[in-house]
Design an enzyme around this catalytic site. Structure first.
Site, short mmCIF file in Angstrom:
data_model
loop_
_atom_site.label_atom_id
_atom_site.label_comp_id
_atom_site.label_asym_id
_atom_site.label_seq_id
_atom_site.Cartn_x
_atom_site.Cartn_y
_atom_site.Cartn_z
N ASP A 128 -7.41 -2.36 -1.39
CA ASP A 128 -8.38 -3.17 -0.65
C ASP A 128 -9.73 -2.88 -1.27
O ASP A 128 -10.17 -1.72 -1.30
CB ASP A 128 -8.39 -2.78 0.84
N HIS A 140 -7.70 -7.85 -0.29
CA HIS A 140 -6.41 -7.22 -0.58
C HIS A 140 -5.79 -7.75 -1.88
O HIS A 140 -5.65 -8.95 -2.06
CB HIS A 140 -5.44 -7.47 0.59
N HIS A 171 0.86 -1.21 0.00
CA HIS A 171 0.00 0.00 0.00
C HIS A 171 0.89 1.26 0.00
O HIS A 171 0.55 2.26 -0.61
CB HIS A 171 -0.89 0.04 1.24
N GLU A 217 -6.72 -12.47 3.37
CA GLU A 217 -7.59 -11.30 3.22
C GLU A 217 -8.23 -11.31 1.83
O GLU A 217 -7.55 -11.04 0.84
CB GLU A 217 -6.78 -10.00 3.37
ZN LIG Z 1 -4.61 -4.14 2.00
#
Ligand SMILES: [Zn+2]
Length: 241
Positions: free
Chosen positions: A161, A221, A154, A218
């Site tokens: 995300d 992501h 990021h 996740e």
């Molecule tokens: Zn992320």
């Protein structure tokens, strides 16, 4: 207390001026008001400025504001609100910036999603390294927050995300909320209703087709493959849109 009352009052005034304040579902009134105010914070103005150079004419490493290059995305920038696992607002305003090469890949992926009647809805995009330090100060645990010294993708402008929503703004069920830390958010969790598995599959396969890879724990992501060697950045955007 006085400040939060003013913020709520301001939020309500803004909402009353808006035709379509909420895309959310039901809930009790108090909750709904809170959600609507958050949605207001997340109104990202969309529209390209004619004087901007095209993505093709810019270096891949340049940071751009995605909404200036496509009006086809939706935004729910959680870290510009307190509606996130940190329970803290770490951005001064809700904006989605990425490097040019990430933006190109996202626009191409979104074109594919639109053919399936959905579009990308962002929770987080590029995150300045100084914000990573802020998050680390709140939760200094590498299980939940990347160590700012090493940085996250990021911080390199190559991770996003995201979830999917219909073109009418209805969010698809992915089985958990954003930043749910538990097995239910894992890609290899298959003990889920078929529609959730289908939604995750559509998200993952389309993103992979456009050069993104996922992390096992996740579902939201995605990293642009070519971004991992890019330098960590601390470019900060202006809060004027
Ligand atoms: Zn992320």
């Amino acid at each position: 207390m006085k400040n939060s009352f003013l913020i709520v009052l301001l939020g309500l005034v803004i909402i009353s001026c808006k035709e379509d304040a909420s895309h959310r579902g039901d809930g009790d009134t108090q909750q709904k008001e809170a959600v609507e105010i958050k949605d207001t914070i997340n109104d990202i103005s969309i529209g390209a400025k004619e004087s901007y150079p095209t993505l093709e004419n810019m270096a891949d490493s340049t940071f751009i504001r995605l909404a200036d290059y496509s009006g086809d995305f939706a935004y729910d920038m959680r870290y510009a609100t307190e509606n996130n696992f940190l329970k803290a607002q770490v951005y001064d305003c809700a904006e989605c910036y990425t490097r040019v090469k990430t933006a190109k890949a996202l626009i191409a992926a979104n074109d594919d999603f639109k053919k399936a009647g959905v579009r990308i809805r962002f929770f987080d995009c590029y995150r300045p390294n100084s914000v990573q330090y802020k998050m680390w100060k709140i939760v200094p645990n590498p299980q939940y927050v990347a160590n700012p010294v090493k940085g996250s993708i990021h911080n390199k402008g190559g991770a996003v995300d995201i979830t999917l929503e219909t073109l009418d703004g209805e969010v698809l069920d992915m089985g958990t909320d954003f930043d749910f830390f538990g097995k239910r958010a894992y890609h290899d969790m298959t003990d889920l209703p078929q529609n959730i598995l289908d939604n995750r599959k559509l998200l993952k396969e389309t993103m992979e087709k456009h050069g993104f890879w996922s992390i096992r724990t996740e579902w939201w992501h995605y990293n642009l493959s070519s971004a991992s060697k890019d330098p960590i950045a601390d470019f900060k955007w202006e809060c004027e849109h």
